[in-house]
Design an enzyme around this catalytic site. Structure first.
Site, mmCIF file in Angstrom:
data_model
loop_
_atom_site.group_PDB
_atom_site.id
_atom_site.type_symbol
_atom_site.label_atom_id
_atom_site.label_comp_id
_atom_site.label_asym_id
_atom_site.label_seq_id
_atom_site.Cartn_x
_atom_site.Cartn_y
_atom_site.Cartn_z
ATOM 1 N N GLY A 12 0.780 -1.232 0.000
ATOM 2 C CA GLY A 12 0.000 0.000 0.000
ATOM 3 C C GLY A 12 0.807 1.275 0.000
ATOM 4 O O GLY A 12 0.292 2.334 0.364
ATOM 5 N N ASN A 14 1.760 2.971 -2.590
ATOM 6 C CA ASN A 14 1.168 3.897 -3.570
ATOM 7 C C ASN A 14 -0.106 4.530 -3.017
ATOM 8 O O ASN A 14 -0.343 5.724 -3.225
ATOM 9 C CB ASN A 14 0.892 3.174 -4.895
ATOM 10 C CG ASN A 14 2.146 3.072 -5.732
ATOM 11 O OD1 ASN A 14 2.578 4.046 -6.338
ATOM 12 N ND2 ASN A 14 2.755 1.892 -5.740
ATOM 13 N N LYS A 65 -7.981 -13.762 -10.879
ATOM 14 C CA LYS A 65 -8.880 -12.760 -11.452
ATOM 15 C C LYS A 65 -9.931 -12.338 -10.439
ATOM 16 O O LYS A 65 -10.177 -13.035 -9.447
ATOM 17 C CB LYS A 65 -9.539 -13.299 -12.721
ATOM 18 C CG LYS A 65 -10.425 -14.511 -12.494
ATOM 19 C CD LYS A 65 -11.071 -14.970 -13.803
ATOM 20 C CE LYS A 65 -11.967 -16.173 -13.574
ATOM 21 N NZ LYS A 65 -12.679 -16.616 -14.766
ATOM 22 N N MET A 92 -3.305 -7.685 -7.426
ATOM 23 C CA MET A 92 -2.648 -8.768 -8.157
ATOM 24 C C MET A 92 -3.628 -9.664 -8.924
ATOM 25 O O MET A 92 -3.354 -10.843 -9.120
ATOM 26 C CB MET A 92 -1.812 -9.608 -7.178
ATOM 27 C CG MET A 92 -0.752 -8.817 -6.435
ATOM 28 S SD MET A 92 0.373 -7.954 -7.539
ATOM 29 C CE MET A 92 1.345 -9.326 -8.137
ATOM 30 N N ARG A 93 -4.744 -9.110 -9.344
ATOM 31 C CA ARG A 93 -5.722 -9.908 -10.102
ATOM 32 C C ARG A 93 -6.120 -9.191 -11.379
ATOM 33 O O ARG A 93 -6.130 -7.954 -11.419
ATOM 34 C CB ARG A 93 -6.994 -10.133 -9.262
ATOM 35 C CG ARG A 93 -6.793 -11.081 -8.124
ATOM 36 C CD ARG A 93 -8.006 -11.097 -7.211
ATOM 37 N NE ARG A 93 -7.709 -11.964 -6.091
ATOM 38 C CZ ARG A 93 -7.977 -13.261 -6.053
ATOM 39 N NH1 ARG A 93 -8.600 -13.847 -7.065
ATOM 40 N NH2 ARG A 93 -7.652 -13.994 -5.015
ATOM 41 N N ILE A 95 -8.716 -7.735 -13.988
ATOM 42 C CA ILE A 95 -10.047 -7.118 -13.914
ATOM 43 C C ILE A 95 -10.858 -7.621 -15.112
ATOM 44 O O ILE A 95 -10.361 -7.627 -16.240
ATOM 45 C CB ILE A 95 -9.907 -5.580 -13.992
ATOM 46 C CG1 ILE A 95 -9.026 -5.067 -12.844
ATOM 47 C CG2 ILE A 95 -11.270 -4.902 -13.990
ATOM 48 C CD1 ILE A 95 -9.563 -5.290 -11.470
ATOM 49 N N HIS A 111 2.005 0.325 -13.037
ATOM 50 C CA HIS A 111 2.786 -0.861 -13.369
ATOM 51 C C HIS A 111 4.278 -0.506 -13.304
ATOM 52 O O HIS A 111 4.679 0.532 -13.828
ATOM 53 C CB HIS A 111 2.414 -1.353 -14.769
ATOM 54 C CG HIS A 111 3.129 -2.599 -15.137
ATOM 55 N ND1 HIS A 111 2.744 -3.841 -14.659
ATOM 56 C CD2 HIS A 111 4.240 -2.803 -15.883
ATOM 57 C CE1 HIS A 111 3.590 -4.746 -15.123
ATOM 58 N NE2 HIS A 111 4.496 -4.147 -15.861
#
Ligand code: GRF
Length: 206
Positions: A12, A14, A65, A92-93, A95, A111
């Site tokens: 966290g 960011n 996902k 980490m999934r 969308i 990214h």
């Protein structure tokens, strides 16, 4: 005030950088809620400490996902909080279409590479192993691909001969903390125009 809904899986940092930009008056927004697919994620603790609603979402049975019941829960939660933009910060999934169509062109991601180079996992390691001399970070709109959406802001980071994956990731992360608030400020200013896959500044297009 524009409301942001943050989703993350990990540390966290960011999220924290965006919150600091808001607190310092650099970003005219409010973080309405923070969601995570991992109940122990540090991002949830950071949110709670800052008095922001922090919500864990059980994303099983899927591993990679956000889909099905969990996707519906995220959509409902974001709508309940009247969120304008969804900010992925270390989520980490993948969308899927449900969330994308509930928030069209309103979901952004960061990214840790200069896209389109090194999409996917551990991009700093990919960059180091490939031998590039420059890498960086990219803030982009999210589409149905893997790190393929229109690019909003990029920052460049040099790769040193002495770098380890960790030292390079640290330096990239420092630039991420500048890039994400900057990209959000640009979007919220209303000056960002999406033209196909190009994100232009209104000042240039006029
Ligand atoms: C960052 O490197 C970001 O680019 C990637 O995941 C990491 C998240 O870090 N998508 P943090 O949780 O914000 O510290």
């Amino acid at each position: 005030m524009v409301k942001l809904g943050v989703i993350g899986s990990g540390n966290g940092s960011n999220f924290q950088a965006i919150l600091e930009a808001i607190d310092q008056g650099r970003l005219p927004a409010q973080i309405a809620c923070v969601l995570s697919d991992s109940p122990d994620a540090h991002i949830l603790l950071r949110a709670k400490t800052s008095g922001i609603p922090a919500i864990g979402i059980d994303c099983s049975p899927f591993r990679t996902k956000l889909d099905g019941r969990a996707e519906e829960e995220v959509i409902r939660t974001m709508q309940d909080f009247n969120v304008d933009y969804i900010v992925l910060a270390g989520f980490m999934r993948m969308i899927k279409t449900g969330l994308l169509s509930a928030f069209p062109r309103k979901i952004v991601n960061i990214h840790p590479s200069l896209l389109p180079a090194f999409p996917g996992l551990a991009s700093w390691k990919q960059a180091l192993e490939y031998g590039v001399k420059w890498t960086g970070c990219t803030v982009h709109f999210v589409d149905s691909g893997m790190d393929t959406g229109p690019i909003i802001v990029q920052k460049v980071v040099p790769v040193m001969d002495t770098d380890t994956p960790e030292s390079l990731h640290d330096r990239i992360r420092q630039q991420e903390h500048i890039a994400y608030p900057e990209a959000l400020e640009f979007l919220l200013s209303g000056k960002a125009i999406l033209d196909g896959r190009l994100v232009r500044s209104a000042a240039i297009s006029e």
